[in-house]
Design a protein around this motif. Structure first.
Motif, PDB file in Angstrom:
ATOM      1  N   GLY A  76      -2.423   6.725  22.898  1.00 50.36           N
ATOM      2  CA  GLY A  76      -3.374   7.168  23.499  1.00 50.36           C
ATOM      3  C   GLY A  76      -3.587   6.622  24.677  1.00 50.36           C
ATOM      4  O   GLY A  76      -3.106   5.562  24.995  1.00 50.36           O
ATOM      5  N   GLY A  77      -4.524   7.359  25.446  1.00 51.11           N
ATOM      6  CA  GLY A  77      -4.791   6.750  26.929  1.00 51.11           C
ATOM      7  C   GLY A  77      -5.445   7.708  27.857  1.00 51.11           C
ATOM      8  O   GLY A  77      -6.066   8.654  27.371  1.00 51.11           O
ATOM      9  N   THR A  78      -5.408   7.563  29.033  1.00 48.85           N
ATOM     10  CA  THR A  78      -6.061   8.204  30.019  1.00 48.85           C
ATOM     11  C   THR A  78      -4.912   8.666  31.099  1.00 48.85           C
ATOM     12  O   THR A  78      -4.002   8.120  31.503  1.00 48.85           O
ATOM     13  CB  THR A  78      -7.024   7.843  30.810  1.00 48.85           C
ATOM     14  OG1 THR A  78      -7.964   7.199  30.105  1.00 48.85           O
ATOM     15  CG2 THR A  78      -7.684   8.743  31.884  1.00 48.85           C
ATOM     16  N   VAL A  79      -4.659  10.165  31.352  1.00 50.02           N
ATOM     17  CA  VAL A  79      -3.866  10.703  32.284  1.00 50.02           C
ATOM     18  C   VAL A  79      -4.051  10.088  33.704  1.00 50.02           C
ATOM     19  O   VAL A  79      -5.150  10.369  34.140  1.00 50.02           O
ATOM     20  CB  VAL A  79      -3.844  12.200  32.294  1.00 50.02           C
ATOM     21  CG1 VAL A  79      -2.753  12.770  33.259  1.00 50.02           C
ATOM     22  CG2 VAL A  79      -3.344  12.811  30.842  1.00 50.02           C
ATOM     23  N   ASP A 116      -7.749  13.258  32.106  1.00 50.80           N
ATOM     24  CA  ASP A 116      -7.872  13.637  30.908  1.00 50.80           C
ATOM     25  C   ASP A 116      -7.733  12.630  29.799  1.00 50.80           C
ATOM     26  O   ASP A 116      -6.794  11.525  30.138  1.00 50.80           O
ATOM     27  CB  ASP A 116      -6.785  14.786  30.464  1.00 50.80           C
ATOM     28  CG  ASP A 116      -6.979  15.943  31.075  1.00 50.80           C
ATOM     29  OD1 ASP A 116      -8.324  16.077  31.712  1.00 50.80           O
ATOM     30  OD2 ASP A 116      -6.310  16.833  31.229  1.00 50.80           O
ATOM     31  N   LYS A 117      -8.393  12.590  28.823  1.00 51.52           N
ATOM     32  CA  LYS A 117      -8.116  11.714  27.754  1.00 51.52           C
ATOM     33  C   LYS A 117      -7.116  12.231  26.293  1.00 51.52           C
ATOM     34  O   LYS A 117      -7.355  13.104  26.391  1.00 51.52           O
ATOM     35  CB  LYS A 117      -9.547  11.228  26.974  1.00 51.52           C
ATOM     36  CG  LYS A 117     -10.603  10.405  28.137  1.00 51.52           C
ATOM     37  CD  LYS A 117     -10.171   9.194  28.385  1.00 51.52           C
ATOM     38  CE  LYS A 117     -11.243   8.664  29.311  1.00 51.52           C
ATOM     39  NZ  LYS A 117     -10.945   7.457  29.849  1.00 51.52           N
ATOM     40  N   VAL A 118      -6.354  11.244  26.158  1.00 55.40           N
ATOM     41  CA  VAL A 118      -5.309  12.034  25.211  1.00 55.40           C
ATOM     42  C   VAL A 118      -5.286  10.808  24.035  1.00 55.40           C
ATOM     43  O   VAL A 118      -5.480   9.611  24.242  1.00 55.40           O
ATOM     44  CB  VAL A 118      -3.960  11.974  25.882  1.00 55.40           C
ATOM     45  CG1 VAL A 118      -3.920  13.119  26.887  1.00 55.40           C
ATOM     46  CG2 VAL A 118      -3.365  10.864  26.381  1.00 55.40           C
ATOM     47  N   GLU A 119      -4.896  11.427  22.972  1.00 53.47           N
ATOM     48  CA  GLU A 119      -4.473  10.483  21.803  1.00 53.47           C
ATOM     49  C   GLU A 119      -2.999  10.428  21.627  1.00 53.47           C
ATOM     50  O   GLU A 119      -2.394  11.369  22.124  1.00 53.47           O
ATOM     51  CB  GLU A 119      -5.281  11.246  20.406  1.00 53.47           C
ATOM     52  CG  GLU A 119      -6.759  11.071  20.471  1.00 53.47           C
ATOM     53  CD  GLU A 119      -7.412   9.608  20.982  1.00 53.47           C
ATOM     54  OE1 GLU A 119      -6.777   8.765  20.443  1.00 53.47           O
ATOM     55  OE2 GLU A 119      -8.508   9.591  21.201  1.00 53.47           O
ATOM     56  N   ARG A 120      -2.410   9.685  20.779  1.00 49.51           N
ATOM     57  CA  ARG A 120      -1.037   9.811  20.412  1.00 49.51           C
ATOM     58  C   ARG A 120      -0.915  11.269  19.686  1.00 49.51           C
ATOM     59  O   ARG A 120      -1.684  11.481  18.910  1.00 49.51           O
ATOM     60  CB  ARG A 120      -0.742   8.841  19.333  1.00 49.51           C
ATOM     61  CG  ARG A 120       0.820   8.624  19.345  1.00 49.51           C
ATOM     62  CD  ARG A 120       1.244   7.489  18.208  1.00 49.51           C
ATOM     63  NE  ARG A 120       0.762   8.564  16.708  1.00 49.51           N
ATOM     64  CZ  ARG A 120       1.235   7.807  15.635  1.00 49.51           C
ATOM     65  NH1 ARG A 120       1.591   6.607  15.780  1.00 49.51           N
ATOM     66  NH2 ARG A 120       0.724   8.404  14.544  1.00 49.51           N
ATOM     67  N   GLY A 121       0.185  11.901  20.067  1.00 46.76           N
ATOM     68  CA  GLY A 121       0.145  13.061  19.597  1.00 46.76           C
ATOM     69  C   GLY A 121      -0.225  14.337  20.521  1.00 46.76           C
ATOM     70  O   GLY A 121      -0.187  15.470  20.184  1.00 46.76           O
ATOM     71  N   THR A 122      -1.114  13.982  21.297  1.00 48.50           N
ATOM     72  CA  THR A 122      -1.485  15.341  22.137  1.00 48.50           C
ATOM     73  C   THR A 122      -0.444  15.900  22.999  1.00 48.50           C
ATOM     74  O   THR A 122       0.181  15.171  23.580  1.00 48.50           O
ATOM     75  CB  THR A 122      -2.758  14.639  23.186  1.00 48.50           C
ATOM     76  OG1 THR A 122      -3.928  13.824  22.348  1.00 48.50           O
ATOM     77  CG2 THR A 122      -3.208  15.643  23.977  1.00 48.50           C
ATOM     78  N   VAL A 123      -0.444  17.125  22.806  1.00 43.83           N
ATOM     79  CA  VAL A 123       0.486  17.860  23.661  1.00 43.83           C
ATOM     80  C   VAL A 123       0.323  17.546  25.102  1.00 43.83           C
ATOM     81  O   VAL A 123      -0.820  18.120  25.565  1.00 43.83           O
ATOM     82  CB  VAL A 123       0.295  19.241  23.299  1.00 43.83           C
ATOM     83  CG1 VAL A 123       1.372  20.188  23.989  1.00 43.83           C
ATOM     84  CG2 VAL A 123       0.759  19.624  21.972  1.00 43.83           C
ATOM     85  N   ILE A 124       1.160  17.367  26.104  1.00 44.09           N
ATOM     86  CA  ILE A 124       0.858  16.889  27.370  1.00 44.09           C
ATOM     87  C   ILE A 124       2.110  17.756  28.295  1.00 44.09           C
ATOM     88  O   ILE A 124       1.883  17.944  29.601  1.00 44.09           O
ATOM     89  CB  ILE A 124       1.144  15.318  27.753  1.00 44.09           C
ATOM     90  CG1 ILE A 124       2.549  15.087  27.437  1.00 44.09           C
ATOM     91  CG2 ILE A 124       0.188  14.699  27.266  1.00 44.09           C
ATOM     92  CD1 ILE A 124       3.003  13.613  27.924  1.00 44.09           C
TER      93      ILE A 124
END
Length: 437
Positions: A76-79, A116-124
């Motif tokens: 998880g994190g921020t792009v 964008d905020k993402v979690e582990r497993g978010t499609v990037i």
């Protein structure tokens, strides 16, 4: 031309013009639990070629399915960046907090934008072969980096940049050039997420109380820190939150006084009734309440369990003083569920315990290293863990999809709550205020 020749040619001139600052990092904070950035169960070949610690990845078996493969966030994190680079093609870089960044290069397409905020497993995005230095060969060029110069970004793409050896599912790769790892399976299998608000109480060095509310799903503060205008009136040693408005606090003194603190309000500051002295002999260095009747305390390595029979207990409501065992030399302590506790050691191990009774428990080592950086560990339930680093006032968040399975392969970092500002000398979360589904 064979694949090896293509990629070695790519390595020879890899990103000479990429942005960044020369110098390898010496990471100081706990590394997020990175997972391979591909769909759960897929197997990939990893190769350092001549650009260790960076890795090139192609899908097993025989590279079939590499081009267009779904690419996921490793944690998880921020792009931080999502852009086109002449040599790297489509590039995405994610800031995971604590100075750690991942960079994904040569993508066929990008599915996220900066901020964008993402979690582990978010499609990037999708794996591709874009950029001059892909040599028209589909693969993911992956780099893990640590922001050693503190500029808020991570340099990438060339020898001497801030890239470091990648870690996936607790295993380190990229130790040297010319190394290959076959059939590495992805454990990027996140299917649940936390819900609810974490209520966190704290004590400042001057004895004032603090209250902070954190949205468990996003890691953002929704209230606080609220401060009290008056002090506890004594130097606090250990803190346990029983419920939304009841705390247990021990005094740092020879007779080990135990107080109950009744919170009146946390709006526009913290107000509370004068602390109620419950008794003496509570010389515990650490306290934690599991939200289901049991209070745990550690003094000189001895773990004891007490049963609470009231939400606002007097001394008679704290019964069943049971010695669970000795040798519990933990630096931090929290509870993750009924009869489950979690702590860190000064050497950096993260350890979970299922407590059955006197001289009866199961011990599970979730992590071997890196967690020594935290001065406090707290859990509001639901598999959510917060680690507090007092030196810089930062709070880092983690999510354990099943906190009661004794396994660490479903535990991963979700970035930071705050990088500074948390100056409390004690912290504790209201148990069971967060769930996961």
């Amino acid at each position: 031309m064979p694949r090896s020749a293509l990629l070695r040619g790519f390595i020879a001139t890899l990103f000479a013009a990429a942005l960044g600052i020369v110098g390898l990092a010496s990471p100081a904070l706990a590394v997020p639990d990175f997972q391979l950035p591909f769909l759960c169960g897929q197997k990939w070949q990893l190769n350092s070629w001549g650009h260790a610690p960076a890795l090139d990845m192609v899908k097993e078996p025989d590279q079939q399915g590499t081009e267009g493969a779904t690419l996921l966030a490793a944690a998880g994190g921020t792009v931080d960046r999502s852009f086109w680079h002449d040599n790297g093609g489509n590039v995405v870089q994610i800031d995971h907090g604590g100075g750690y960044f991942t960079t994904y290069i040569h993508l066929q397409s990008r599915a996220v934008s900066a901020g964008d905020k993402v979690e582990r497993g978010t499609v990037i995005g999708k794996v591709g072969k874009t950029g001059a230095l892909s040599n028209d060969h589909p693969h993911l060029h992956f780099e893990l980096a640590y922001d050693s110069d503190g500029d808020g970004h991570a340099s990438w793409g060339y020898a001497g940049s801030e890239r470091i050896k990648p870690i996936f599912n607790g295993v380190t790769y990229g130790q040297a050039n010319g190394m290959e790892w076959d059939n590495v399976e992805s454990h990027n299998c996140g299917t649940v997420s936390p819900k609810g608000t974490a209520s966190v109480y704290g004590v400042l060095s001057d004895g004032r109380l603090t209250y902070t509310a954190i949205d468990a799903a996003t890691g953002k503060r929704s209230a606080g820190a609220e401060l009290s205008t008056v002090s506890l009136g004594f130097k606090a040693k250990a803190l346990a939150t029983l419920n939304y408005n009841t705390l247990l606090v021990t005094e740092d003194g020879g007779d080990g006084r135990l107080y109950r603190v009744d919170v009146i309000s946390v709006r526009d500051g913290v107000t509370f009734s004068p602390p109620v002295l419950l008794g003496t002999g509570w010389t515990h260095d650490l306290l934690a309440y599991d939200g289901s009747n049991y209070l745990f305390g550690i003094a000189d390595g001895a773990l004891r369990r007490y049963k609470l029979t009231a939400g606002k207990p007097v001394l008679a409501d704290i019964t069943g003083n049971t010695l669970i065992g000795t040798g519990f030399t933990l630096k931090t302590l929290t509870a993750t569920g009924p009869s489950w506790i979690l702590g860190t050691t000064s050497a950096g191990a993260l350890i979970s315990y299922k407590i059955n009774g006197a001289e009866s428990w199961q011990r599970y080592q979730l992590r071997d290293t890196t967690w020594q950086v935290f001065d406090h560990l707290l859990s509001p339930g639901g598999g959510v863990y917060y680690g507090h680093r007092n030196a810089e006032g930062s709070v880092h968040r983690y999510f354990d999809e099943n906190p009661l399975d004794g396994k660490g392969d479903d535990l991963y970092g979700q970035g930071v709550v705050d990088t500074e500002g948390w100056t409390q000398v004690l912290l504790s979360a209201y148990p069971d205020s967060v769930t996961s589904s």
